[in-house]
Design a protein around this motif. Structure first.
Motif, PDB file in Angstrom:
ATOM      1  N   CYS A   1      -5.597 -33.611   2.198  1.00 56.23           N
ATOM      2  CA  CYS A   1      -5.943 -34.184   3.167  1.00 56.23           C
ATOM      3  C   CYS A   1      -5.448 -33.476   4.409  1.00 56.23           C
ATOM      4  N   THR A   2      -6.111 -32.830   4.902  1.00 60.27           N
ATOM      5  CA  THR A   2      -5.659 -31.863   6.214  1.00 60.27           C
ATOM      6  C   THR A   2      -5.966 -32.364   7.508  1.00 60.27           C
ATOM      7  N   ASN A   3      -6.815 -33.362   7.543  1.00 57.57           N
ATOM      8  CA  ASN A   3      -6.950 -34.010   8.714  1.00 57.57           C
ATOM      9  C   ASN A   3      -7.393 -35.682   8.431  1.00 57.57           C
ATOM     10  N   PRO A   4      -6.457 -36.464   8.643  1.00 59.56           N
ATOM     11  CA  PRO A   4      -6.532 -37.973   8.117  1.00 59.56           C
ATOM     12  C   PRO A   4      -7.850 -38.743   9.037  1.00 59.56           C
ATOM     13  N   THR A   5      -8.882 -38.399   8.950  1.00 62.27           N
ATOM     14  CA  THR A   5     -10.001 -39.154   9.503  1.00 62.27           C
ATOM     15  C   THR A   5     -10.881 -39.910   8.451  1.00 62.27           C
TER      16      THR A   5
ATOM     17  N   ALA B   1     -12.971 -36.449   4.865  1.00 67.01           N
ATOM     18  CA  ALA B   1     -12.295 -35.270   5.019  1.00 67.01           C
ATOM     19  C   ALA B   1     -11.443 -34.661   3.972  1.00 67.01           C
TER      20      ALA B   1
ATOM     21  N   ASN C   1      -5.107 -42.304   8.424  1.00 65.68           N
ATOM     22  CA  ASN C   1      -4.040 -42.487   9.320  1.00 65.68           C
ATOM     23  C   ASN C   1      -3.576 -43.670   9.783  1.00 65.68           C
TER      24      ASN C   1
ATOM     25  N   LEU D   1       1.146 -33.188   7.309  1.00 61.53           N
ATOM     26  CA  LEU D   1      -0.222 -32.587   7.149  1.00 61.53           C
ATOM     27  C   LEU D   1       0.243 -31.046   6.559  1.00 61.53           C
ATOM     28  N   PRO D   2      -0.589 -30.525   5.558  1.00 57.42           N
ATOM     29  CA  PRO D   2      -1.515 -31.282   4.601  1.00 57.42           C
ATOM     30  C   PRO D   2      -0.917 -32.085   3.661  1.00 57.42           C
TER      31      PRO D   2
END
Ligand SMILES: NC(=O)c1ccc[n+]([C@@H]2O[C@H](COP(=O)([O-])OP(=O)(O)OC[C@H]3O[C@@H](n4cnc5c(N)ncnc54)[C@H](OP(=O)(O)O)[C@@H]3O)[C@@H](O)[C@H]2O)c1
Length: 324
Positions: free
Chosen positions: A6-10, A14, A49, A57-58
């Motif tokens: 998970c690099t972007n908790p959207t 993702a 998030n 992150l990540p």
């Protein structure tokens, strides 16, 4: 090694199945080849998030897993390569390998399967802490479990039965109610079709349950609390339905009842010895066959997004487990 990164908790979309260097364990750590990892409610929140803990992150999600120790770091004396362990570390489980603090790894007794072990700590520790410690449940008392076909719900049914209580399980479909009976419930309420208060009244001869175990929150909390017995204990476990309900406090006064908070994660940190004793008791209960995780299904680790979708659909019964 591979892991869901998970690099972007959207959200789940993702997450990416990524090749990463296999880490070496530092002092006090162990490297684990993961065999199984279960989905818990926080795993869904953390990748959006929305969870209280926000890892840097990540990160690799996956709070709870089991596998085989491949290497141990300096100073680790109670674990050795080749040993099977279960871990609850908050993150790291959705991959082929993880490095974990040795102190958070529970060595598995002979005969404890990796799939059961990956689905064990969170649900049984929460329900044991809730029913035994917080509610002081006694044999012969009646327990009402809401969301009873879910992870902590199925564990609560089994633990309450082990303690000699009568269990009323409440769930949203006939299929879930049937599962609750197979797990040990004495009576069931389908709260989609039945009026919760009237059903509780008729199943308890008007007396109400002594203990109510609530991991759901939302619209069921107030009617359930209105039905509680004199000197009842209402266990606030979670809010799976979303809304956090409020209660008129006169209801507690009228029944001489207690509203009891349950936060197993904090208990395990603040009261380590009591938690260790509880885990030993749970392992013994598993060994004697009194408790056993209900596994909805196992899925290959590479299918994690499909597992998340299944979990989000409110149709999982017991636990979903990813396997390598
Ligand atoms: N306090 C603690 O220490 C602690 C520890 C672990 C977990 N928890 C919390 O306990 C709750 C349940 O965890 P779990 O692992 O048992 O989850 P789960 O397996 O998904 O079960 C939750 C149950 O809630 C019911 N539910 C009602 N509305 C829902 C909705 N909109 N979406 C999803 N489920 C809904 C479902 O049963 P029906 O369809 O039958 O209504 C479902 O089976 C979570 O909020 C979790 O964070 C608290």
């Amino acid at each position: 090694m591979h892991a869901w990164l998970c690099t972007n908790p959207t959200g789940v979309d993702a997450l990416a199945w990524t090749e990463l260097p296999t880490p070496a364990p530092k002092a006090g750590e162990v490297l684990i080849a993961i065999k199984a990892a279960s989905l818990n409610f926080p795993d869904l929140l953390i990748v959006q998030n929305k969870y209280q803990m926000k890892p840097p992150l990540p990160f690799v999600p996956g709070s709870e897993y089991a596998g085989v120790v491949e290497a141990v770091g300096e100073g680790v004396t109670h674990l050795r390569p080749g040993q099977s362990v279960a871990c609850l570390t908050g993150t790291g489980g959705f991959g082929t390998h993880a490095v974990a603090p040795a102190a958070l790894c529970m060595p598995l007794p002979e005969g404890f399967s990796h799939v059961d072990a990956a689905a064990f700590i969170m649900i049984y520790a929460t329900s044991h802490h809730a029913l035994v410690d917080r509610a002081q449940l006694k044999a012969g008392e009646t327990v009402l479990v809401l969301g009873a076909a879910g992870g902590v719900g199925t564990a609560a049914i089994q633990i309450a039965k082990k303690m000699g209580a009568r269990v009323i399980a409440a769930a949203s479909t006939e299929e879930k109610c049937k599962l609750c009976v197979s797990v040990g419930a004495d009576a069931v309420i389908n709260y989609t079709e039945e009026n919760l208060r009237e059903a509780i009244k008729s199943l308890t001869d008007g007396k109400g349950p002594d203990v109510i175990y609530d991991p759901v929150g939302g619209d069921f909390t107030e009617p359930a609390f209105r039905s509680i017995a004199w000197r009842g204990r209402y266990l606030v476990v979670g809010f799976a339905s979303g809304p956090i309900p409020a209660l008129p406090l006169n209801l507690a006064l009228l029944k001489g009842a207690s509203i009891v908070g349950v936060f197993w994660g904090e208990f395990s940190k603040r009261e380590r010895q009591a938690n260790a004793a509880m885990m030993a008791e749970l392992a013994a209960w598993y060994g004697e066959g009194a408790i056993k995780p209900v596994i909805d299904r196992t899925m290959p680790m590479a299918q994690l997004p499909a597992a998340y979708a299944h979990m989000g659909s409110r149709s999982v019964m017991g636990k979903l487990v990813m396997v390598n």
